[in-house]
Design a protein around this motif. Structure first.
Motif, short mmCIF file in Angstrom:
data_model
loop_
_atom_site.label_atom_id
_atom_site.label_comp_id
_atom_site.label_asym_id
_atom_site.label_seq_id
_atom_site.Cartn_x
_atom_site.Cartn_y
_atom_site.Cartn_z
N UNK A 125 55.56 62.88 28.89
CA UNK A 125 56.07 62.77 30.26
C UNK A 125 57.56 62.49 30.26
N UNK A 126 57.98 61.59 29.39
CA UNK A 126 59.40 61.26 29.31
C UNK A 126 60.22 62.47 28.87
N UNK A 127 59.71 63.24 27.92
CA UNK A 127 60.43 64.42 27.46
C UNK A 127 60.50 65.48 28.55
N UNK A 128 59.41 65.63 29.32
CA UNK A 128 59.41 66.61 30.41
C UNK A 128 60.43 66.23 31.48
N UNK A 129 60.51 64.94 31.78
CA UNK A 129 61.51 64.50 32.75
C UNK A 129 62.91 64.75 32.21
N UNK A 130 63.07 64.58 30.90
CA UNK A 130 64.38 64.83 30.31
C UNK A 130 64.76 66.29 30.40
N UNK A 179 55.98 60.46 38.98
CA UNK A 179 55.75 61.09 37.67
C UNK A 179 54.90 60.21 36.77
N UNK A 180 55.14 58.91 36.81
CA UNK A 180 54.39 57.97 35.96
C UNK A 180 52.92 57.95 36.34
N UNK A 181 52.63 57.97 37.62
CA UNK A 181 51.24 57.89 38.07
C UNK A 181 50.42 59.04 37.53
N UNK A 182 51.02 60.23 37.36
CA UNK A 182 50.29 61.35 36.80
C UNK A 182 49.82 61.09 35.39
N UNK A 183 50.66 60.44 34.59
CA UNK A 183 50.25 60.10 33.22
C UNK A 183 49.23 58.97 33.21
N UNK A 184 49.40 57.98 34.08
CA UNK A 184 48.47 56.86 34.12
C UNK A 184 47.07 57.30 34.53
N UNK A 185 46.98 58.35 35.33
CA UNK A 185 45.68 58.81 35.81
C UNK A 185 44.90 59.59 34.76
N UNK A 186 45.51 59.85 33.59
CA UNK A 186 44.82 60.59 32.54
C UNK A 186 43.89 59.70 31.73
N UNK A 187 43.98 58.40 31.88
CA UNK A 187 43.12 57.49 31.14
C UNK A 187 42.69 56.36 32.06
N UNK A 188 41.78 55.51 31.58
CA UNK A 188 41.12 54.52 32.44
C UNK A 188 41.52 53.08 32.16
#
Length: 274
Positions: A125-130, A179-188
C-alpha cells in the motif's frame, strides 16, 4: 732459556665460540597476544559507548537483530532510521526485528505467515501511494513492535494531518486513512489507535491540553476508518499519549512526533493481554 726440541710436534688448538642470537625478545607470540588484548579492549569500550549513546528501544532493536524474538519471518523492521530499517518486506534486507529472510521462513507457522501477509499488504500500500504521489507515502512508516505491526501516519510542517491545535483532519489525512482502511480490511486482527503530539504547549483555554488533543485526534482517526469500512468491533483501544512517546526522541518539537499510530494486533500480543 730452554730450547724447543727440533723434532717436537706443534698442536694447533681452535676455540669456537657459540653465539646465541636473541630471537626477537623470546619470539613473536607476545605480539599476537597483545593484539588480541587491544582488540578486546576496543570492543569493550565500543560496547560501553553504545550502551551510553542509545535508548532502551534502540538497544532492544540491536539485541533482537542477533536474537530475534518476534514471530515474523521474511520481513524486517521498517522505520525512519538505520536501527529500525526502511522496508518490511525487502528480501535483500536482513531481519532486524523479525526472524530472517526467505530461508528461515520455509517452515513458518500459519500465524507467522499471516503476519507476513499483513506486513506485505501494508508495504505494498505504501509503495502504491508512492507511485501515485510521494506526498502521501512520505507520511507512512511501517515497523514491528512486540504488540504487533505498527503503521505510523506522521505529520510534516508543509503538509499537516490536522488543523493547527485542533482535531479536524485535513484532506491529506482523509486521503491517507481512506487508503489505509483498504489494507486493514484485508485481515481480521484488532487494531489500536493512538494519537501523539509534539512537546509544544497547547495554548487553548479551559484546561484543554496536548493530552486532550492527542486523544481527540485518535478518535477522529477511528471515525474516519469506520466511515471507510473498518468494522467498529475491531477497534480495541483509542487513546492519546500527548508528547510522552516521541518518534524523534532527540527533537521533541519535530513535526514527525505529531502522528497517529495504528497497531495491528498479533495473536501473541492479544493472548498476552487476555
Amino acid at each position: 732459556m730452554a730450547q724447543t726440541p727440533s723434532d717436537a710436534t706443534h698442536v694447533t688448538i681452535i676455540k669456537r665460540k657459540k653465539v646465541i642470537k636473541a630471537d626477537g625478545h623470546h619470539g613473536g607470540a607476545w605480539k599476537v597476544a597483545y593484539a588480541d588484548f587491544v582488540t578486546a579492549m576496543m570492543a569493550f569500550f565500543l560496547l560501553m559507548w553504545l550502551l551510553n549513546a542509545t535508548t532502551e528501544d534502540q538497544r532492544k532493536g540491536i539485541a533482537d537483530y542477533f536474537n530475534p524474538s518476534i514471530p515474523v519471518s521474511r520481513v524486517s523492521g521498517g522505520g525512519a532510521d538505520g536501527l529500525n530499517g526502511s522496508s518490511l518486506v525487502a528480501e535483500d534486507t536482513a531481519a532486524k526485528m523479525g526472524t530472517g529472510a526467505t530461508g528461515v521462513g520455509d517452515g513458518q507457522s500459519k500465524e507467522q505467515s499471516r503476519h507476513t501477509d499483513i506486513a506485505r499488504d501494508l508495504e505494498e500500500m505504501r509503495n502504491e501511494l508512492g507511485d501515485e504521489t510521494e506526498s502521501l507515502s512520505e507520511h507512512l512508516l511501517v515497523k514491528m513492535t512486540p504488540e504487533g505491526i505498527v503503521l505510523e501516519i506522521v505529520d510534516s510542517e508543509s503538509n499537516p494531518l490536522f488543523e493547527l491545535g485542533r482535531s479536524e483532519p485535513t484532506s491529506l489525512m482523509k486521503n491517507l486513512l481512506a487508503a489505509v482502511s483498504g489494507s486493514l480490511n484485508k485481515f481480521e486482527n484488532d487494531v489500536k489507535i493512538v494519537g501523539h503530539t509534539d512537546d509544544r504547549p497547547f495554548r487553548g483555554a479551559g484546561g484543554y491540553d496536548n493530552w486532550s488533543l492527542s486523544s481527540d485526534r485518535a478518535n477522529t482517526a477511528r471515525q474516519l476508518l469506520i466511515s471507510n469500512g473498518l468494522p467498529s468491533g475491531r477497534v480495541r483501544e483509542v487513546s492519546g499519549r500527548a508528547d510522552t512517546d516521541p518518534l524523534v526522541p532527540g527533537e521533541p518539537s519535530a513535526a514527525r512526533n505529531r502522528r497517529i499510530s495504528i497497531t495491528i494486533m498479533t495473536d501473541t500480543a492479544e493472548t498476552a493481554e487476555t
